[in-house]
Motif scaffolding. Structure first.
Motif, PDB file in Angstrom:
ATOM      1  N   GLY A 195      15.780  -5.359  -4.621  1.00 32.21           N
ATOM      2  CA  GLY A 195      16.264  -5.887  -3.353  1.00 32.21           C
ATOM      3  C   GLY A 195      15.238  -6.179  -2.279  1.00 32.21           C
ATOM      4  N   PHE A 196      13.942  -6.088  -2.578  1.00 31.45           N
ATOM      5  CA  PHE A 196      12.938  -6.421  -1.572  1.00 31.45           C
ATOM      6  C   PHE A 196      12.845  -7.943  -1.402  1.00 31.45           C
ATOM      7  CE2 PHE A 196      11.740  -2.092  -1.843  1.00 31.45           C
ATOM      8  CZ  PHE A 196      10.815  -1.801  -0.842  1.00 31.45           C
ATOM      9  N   SER A 197      12.914  -8.417  -0.170  1.00 35.02           N
ATOM     10  CA  SER A 197      12.725  -9.837   0.106  1.00 35.02           C
ATOM     11  C   SER A 197      11.235 -10.165   0.142  1.00 35.02           C
ATOM     12  CB  SER A 197      13.353 -10.195   1.461  1.00 35.02           C
ATOM     13  OG  SER A 197      12.658  -9.532   2.508  1.00 35.02           O
ATOM     14  N   ALA A 198      10.913 -11.464   0.221  1.00 36.04           N
ATOM     15  CA  ALA A 198       9.511 -11.869   0.307  1.00 36.04           C
ATOM     16  C   ALA A 198       8.863 -11.295   1.562  1.00 36.04           C
ATOM     17  CB  ALA A 198       9.399 -13.400   0.295  1.00 36.04           C
ATOM     18  N   SER A 199       9.603 -11.265   2.668  1.00 34.32           N
ATOM     19  CA  SER A 199       9.060 -10.706   3.910  1.00 34.32           C
ATOM     20  C   SER A 199       8.776  -9.221   3.769  1.00 34.32           C
ATOM     21  CB  SER A 199      10.032 -10.946   5.060  1.00 34.32           C
ATOM     22  OG  SER A 199      10.230 -12.322   5.271  1.00 34.32           O
ATOM     23  N   SER A 200       9.696  -8.494   3.112  1.00 32.49           N
ATOM     24  CA  SER A 200       9.503  -7.050   2.914  1.00 32.49           C
ATOM     25  C   SER A 200       8.307  -6.774   2.012  1.00 32.49           C
ATOM     26  CB  SER A 200      10.762  -6.424   2.317  1.00 32.49           C
ATOM     27  OG  SER A 200      11.858  -6.566   3.188  1.00 32.49           O
ATOM     28  N   ILE A 201       8.182  -7.572   0.954  1.00 34.47           N
ATOM     29  CA  ILE A 201       7.024  -7.435   0.069  1.00 34.47           C
ATOM     30  C   ILE A 201       5.743  -7.695   0.857  1.00 34.47           C
ATOM     31  CG2 ILE A 201       5.790  -8.521  -1.861  1.00 34.47           C
ATOM     32  CD1 ILE A 201       7.906  -6.764  -2.900  1.00 34.47           C
ATOM     33  N   GLY A 202       5.780  -8.695   1.735  1.00 28.20           N
ATOM     34  CA  GLY A 202       4.609  -9.010   2.543  1.00 28.20           C
ATOM     35  C   GLY A 202       4.195  -7.848   3.427  1.00 28.20           C
ATOM     36  N   VAL A 203       5.173  -7.202   4.070  1.00 27.45           N
ATOM     37  CA  VAL A 203       4.869  -6.055   4.928  1.00 27.45           C
ATOM     38  C   VAL A 203       4.306  -4.902   4.099  1.00 27.45           C
ATOM     39  CG1 VAL A 203       5.865  -4.288   6.432  1.00 27.45           C
ATOM     40  CG2 VAL A 203       6.566  -6.675   6.676  1.00 27.45           C
ATOM     41  N   LEU A 204       4.942  -4.625   2.953  1.00 27.73           N
ATOM     42  CA  LEU A 204       4.488  -3.541   2.078  1.00 27.73           C
ATOM     43  C   LEU A 204       3.054  -3.776   1.602  1.00 27.73           C
ATOM     44  CD1 LEU A 204       5.071  -0.996   0.354  1.00 27.73           C
ATOM     45  CD2 LEU A 204       5.952  -2.526  -1.411  1.00 27.73           C
ATOM     46  N   ASN A 205       2.779  -4.989   1.141  1.00 25.61           N
ATOM     47  CA  ASN A 205       1.440  -5.298   0.653  1.00 25.61           C
ATOM     48  C   ASN A 205       0.413  -5.284   1.782  1.00 25.61           C
ATOM     49  OD1 ASN A 205       2.248  -5.571  -2.006  1.00 25.61           O
ATOM     50  ND2 ASN A 205       2.563  -7.776  -1.870  1.00 25.61           N
ATOM     51  N   ALA A 206       0.841  -5.648   2.987  1.00 25.86           N
ATOM     52  CA  ALA A 206      -0.072  -5.609   4.124  1.00 25.86           C
ATOM     53  C   ALA A 206      -0.482  -4.170   4.446  1.00 25.86           C
ATOM     54  CB  ALA A 206       0.576  -6.260   5.348  1.00 25.86           C
ATOM     55  N   ILE A 207       0.486  -3.260   4.430  1.00 29.79           N
ATOM     56  CA  ILE A 207       0.174  -1.844   4.668  1.00 29.79           C
ATOM     57  C   ILE A 207      -0.745  -1.320   3.570  1.00 29.79           C
ATOM     58  CG2 ILE A 207       1.137   0.479   4.920  1.00 29.79           C
ATOM     59  CD1 ILE A 207       3.731  -0.852   5.904  1.00 29.79           C
ATOM     60  N   ALA A 208      -0.437  -1.701   2.316  1.00 30.76           N
ATOM     61  CA  ALA A 208      -1.268  -1.272   1.189  1.00 30.76           C
ATOM     62  C   ALA A 208      -2.692  -1.819   1.321  1.00 30.76           C
ATOM     63  CB  ALA A 208      -0.645  -1.727  -0.126  1.00 30.76           C
ATOM     64  N   SER A 209      -2.833  -3.049   1.817  1.00 30.95           N
ATOM     65  CA  SER A 209      -4.154  -3.630   2.017  1.00 30.95           C
ATOM     66  C   SER A 209      -4.926  -2.881   3.089  1.00 30.95           C
ATOM     67  CB  SER A 209      -4.032  -5.111   2.399  1.00 30.95           C
ATOM     68  OG  SER A 209      -3.505  -5.867   1.331  1.00 30.95           O
ATOM     69  N   ALA A 210      -4.213  -2.430   4.131  1.00 35.63           N
ATOM     70  CA  ALA A 210      -4.874  -1.647   5.178  1.00 35.63           C
ATOM     71  C   ALA A 210      -5.425  -0.346   4.608  1.00 35.63           C
ATOM     72  CB  ALA A 210      -3.890  -1.360   6.312  1.00 35.63           C
ATOM     73  N   VAL A 211      -4.642   0.299   3.750  1.00 36.32           N
ATOM     74  CA  VAL A 211      -5.121   1.510   3.087  1.00 36.32           C
ATOM     75  C   VAL A 211      -6.297   1.168   2.163  1.00 36.32           C
ATOM     76  CG1 VAL A 211      -4.508   3.363   1.481  1.00 36.32           C
ATOM     77  CG2 VAL A 211      -2.875   2.636   3.223  1.00 36.32           C
ATOM     78  N   GLY A 212      -6.225  -0.021   1.546  1.00 33.29           N
ATOM     79  CA  GLY A 212      -7.298  -0.453   0.665  1.00 33.29           C
ATOM     80  C   GLY A 212      -8.639  -0.580   1.363  1.00 33.29           C
ATOM     81  N   ILE A 213      -8.614  -0.943   2.636  1.00 39.71           N
ATOM     82  CA  ILE A 213      -9.860  -1.031   3.405  1.00 39.71           C
ATOM     83  C   ILE A 213     -10.542   0.325   3.442  1.00 39.71           C
ATOM     84  CG2 ILE A 213     -10.847  -1.496   5.675  1.00 39.71           C
ATOM     85  CD1 ILE A 213      -8.407  -3.343   6.160  1.00 39.71           C
ATOM     86  N   ALA A 214      -9.758   1.343   3.791  1.00 35.63           N
ATOM     87  CA  ALA A 214     -10.309   2.703   3.833  1.00 35.63           C
ATOM     88  C   ALA A 214     -10.747   3.145   2.444  1.00 35.63           C
ATOM     89  CB  ALA A 214      -9.274   3.669   4.395  1.00 35.63           C
ATOM     90  N   SER A 215      -9.987   2.752   1.429  1.00 36.47           N
ATOM     91  CA  SER A 215     -10.265   3.180   0.061  1.00 36.47           C
ATOM     92  C   SER A 215     -11.626   2.704  -0.433  1.00 36.47           C
ATOM     93  CB  SER A 215      -9.161   2.661  -0.871  1.00 36.47           C
ATOM     94  OG  SER A 215      -9.518   2.824  -2.229  1.00 36.47           O
ATOM     95  N   VAL A 216     -11.833   1.389  -0.423  1.00 35.50           N
ATOM     96  CA  VAL A 216     -13.075   0.869  -1.003  1.00 35.50           C
ATOM     97  C   VAL A 216     -14.289   1.261  -0.175  1.00 35.50           C
ATOM     98  CG1 VAL A 216     -11.978  -1.042  -2.228  1.00 35.50           C
ATOM     99  CG2 VAL A 216     -12.704  -1.365   0.133  1.00 35.50           C
ATOM    100  N   THR A 217     -14.108   1.358   1.143  1.00 32.70           N
ATOM    101  CA  THR A 217     -15.218   1.779   1.990  1.00 32.70           C
ATOM    102  C   THR A 217     -15.577   3.243   1.722  1.00 32.70           C
ATOM    103  OG1 THR A 217     -14.518   0.223   3.710  1.00 32.70           O
ATOM    104  CG2 THR A 217     -16.049   1.961   4.360  1.00 32.70           C
ATOM    105  N   PHE A 218     -14.556   4.087   1.652  1.00 33.14           N
ATOM    106  CA  PHE A 218     -14.781   5.511   1.420  1.00 33.14           C
ATOM    107  C   PHE A 218     -15.448   5.753   0.074  1.00 33.14           C
ATOM    108  CE2 PHE A 218     -13.309   9.525  -0.456  1.00 33.14           C
ATOM    109  CZ  PHE A 218     -13.771  10.428   0.493  1.00 33.14           C
ATOM    110  N   TRP A 219     -14.897   5.185  -0.985  1.00 35.45           N
ATOM    111  CA  TRP A 219     -15.450   5.444  -2.311  1.00 35.45           C
ATOM    112  C   TRP A 219     -16.816   4.780  -2.495  1.00 35.45           C
ATOM    113  CZ3 TRP A 219     -13.510   9.479  -4.262  1.00 35.45           C
ATOM    114  CH2 TRP A 219     -12.158   9.774  -4.126  1.00 35.45           C
ATOM    115  N   GLY A 220     -17.056   3.659  -1.796  1.00 35.07           N
ATOM    116  CA  GLY A 220     -18.385   3.047  -1.848  1.00 35.07           C
ATOM    117  C   GLY A 220     -19.438   3.940  -1.216  1.00 35.07           C
TER     118      GLY A 220
END
Length: 403
Positions: free
Chosen positions: A46-71
């Protein structure tokens, strides 16, 4: 057994490492192919395209911290291999838990909105570091990166076709734990991989706490220009890749055929990867990056103007596959060449972080835009953004050449 040992001994250290690296990178991508159905799973519940966009955006924000931290962990400890093992294990374990979240509760969407980004602290760094250990060892051991990386594309193709055929009986929800289970193989093989030579930067005076002078990266104009290009390119890429199943639904193609699309794209990556050594002798890495973006943009143009069936989609995916093979072979090596030896993991990490920042914008704007204008106009907009990134990189390269 003795025959195999003799055969391996004849290979020498470089030959044995080539086999290990093929195993790490190739089987990683084979396992990854089984875990590409997160969007399909969320779309089904039941996730709409807009909901998927918000979810992936939050995940991308976490990804910034992830790759920087592990690097930074990798550069400080001098062990890319250890960082890779941790992110592979963490990502595989927690990703397999996503289907365990109940889907019938009022709070189900909110739970997934929290869990998926949290898992991305590991998962966002999995592919960058699997690629990083391959790129750095290939450069240091003078191995053919294109040939070794093409094995990853081939095994991703095989994995995508297997899961596409298996999906009707397996169920989308079971792809998560199958992918996690398969990740055990590259985790084990990583323990036998060679540690790249780059060591932590020495502290001033040769004593005291180790420090990283990240300012060295951002004083490099070529590197910072490439980050700007990467932001534009990955904004377009986030829109392109994360909403393709909604495009399929919009033109009447079953989203469960998504694996076929992924397999075909990956298969077409192989030719340019195999030719990478020859191409590097004739063309600069900058020229190859530009050619890759141009090819990739043609897929979105085709989707926006002509694609109305799965065969038509596959035809235009040809351009994406060829372009992505060229992009993989050129961008990773371009960043490697630009960065100082002791900051190569951080350079790759910051480039990946830029991709994550772009992912925030691409997902947030992409989801809203897709729901607002529809599938075909959306992909024409994506093609325009790809071409903008092409123009920016071409202009910045020309200015540096004339400086």
């Amino acid at each position: 057994m003795s025959y195999m040992k003799k055969a391996l001994s004849r290979l020498g250290d470089s030959g044995r490492q080539a086999l290990v690296l093929v195993g790490v990178n190739g089987i990683f991508w084979f396992a990854w192919a089984f875990g590409c159905y997160q969007t399909v799973y969320l779309q089904n519940i039941g996730f709409s395209a807009s909901s998927i966009g918000v979810l992936n955006a939050i995940a991308s924000a976490v990804g910034i911290a992830s790759v920087t931290f592990w690097g930074m962990v990798s550069d400080r400890t001098g062990s890319l291999r250890r960082a890779l093992c941790i992110v592979l294990a963490g990502g595989a374990l927690f990703y397999g838990l996503i289907p365990a979240v109940p889907t019938g509760l009022a709070a189900s969407h909110m739970l997934l909105m929290c869990l998926v980004p949290a898992i991305n602290f590991f998962r966002a760094s999995m592919s960058p570091y699997a690629e990083n250990i391959l790129v750095r060892n290939c450069n240091e051991l003078r191995l053919n990166f294109g040939v070794l990386r093409s094995t990853g594309s081939f095994l991703f193709t095989v994995g995508s076709l297997i899961i596409a055929a298996w999906l009707p009986s397996l169920g989308v929800q079971n792809t998560f734990w199958v992918s996690g289970l398969l990740m055990l193989i590259p985790i084990i093989l990583t323990c036998f991989a060679r540690e790249p030579d780059a060591r932590p930067a020495p502290a001033k005076g040769g004593e005291g706490k180790k420090s990283l002078n990240l300012g060295e990266l951002f004083q490099n104009r070529a590197y910072t220009a490439f980050l700007v290009f990467g932001f534009l390119y990955y904004t377009a890429s986030a829109c392109d890749c994360n909403f393709i199943t909604y495009f399929m639904e919009g033109i009447g193609v079953d989203a469960q055929q998504y694996g076929v699309i992924l397999a075909y794209r990956a298969l077409l990556e192989i030719p340019f990867l195999l030719l990478m050594v020859r191409l590097r002798k004739r063309f600069s890495l900058k020229f190859m990056v530009l050619g890759a973006v141009l090819l990739i943009s043609l897929e979105s143009v085709g989707f926006g103007l002509f694609a109305n069936s799965l065969p038509a989609m596959l035809f235009f995916c040809t351009f994406f596959g060829l372009g992505n093979g060229l992009f993989l072979g050129s961008t990773l090596n371009y960043v490697y060449e630009l960065a100082p030896s002791h900051l190569r993991a951080s350079a790759q990490a910051f480039f990946t972080s830029v991709a994550s920042v772009a992912g925030i914008l691409g997902n947030l704007a992409g989801g809203v835009l897709f729901d607002a204008i529809g599938a075909k106009p959306f992909y024409l907009t994506v093609s325009a953004l790809y071409l903008l990134s092409f123009a920016v990189f071409a202009l910045s390269s020309r200015q540096r050449a004339g400086a």
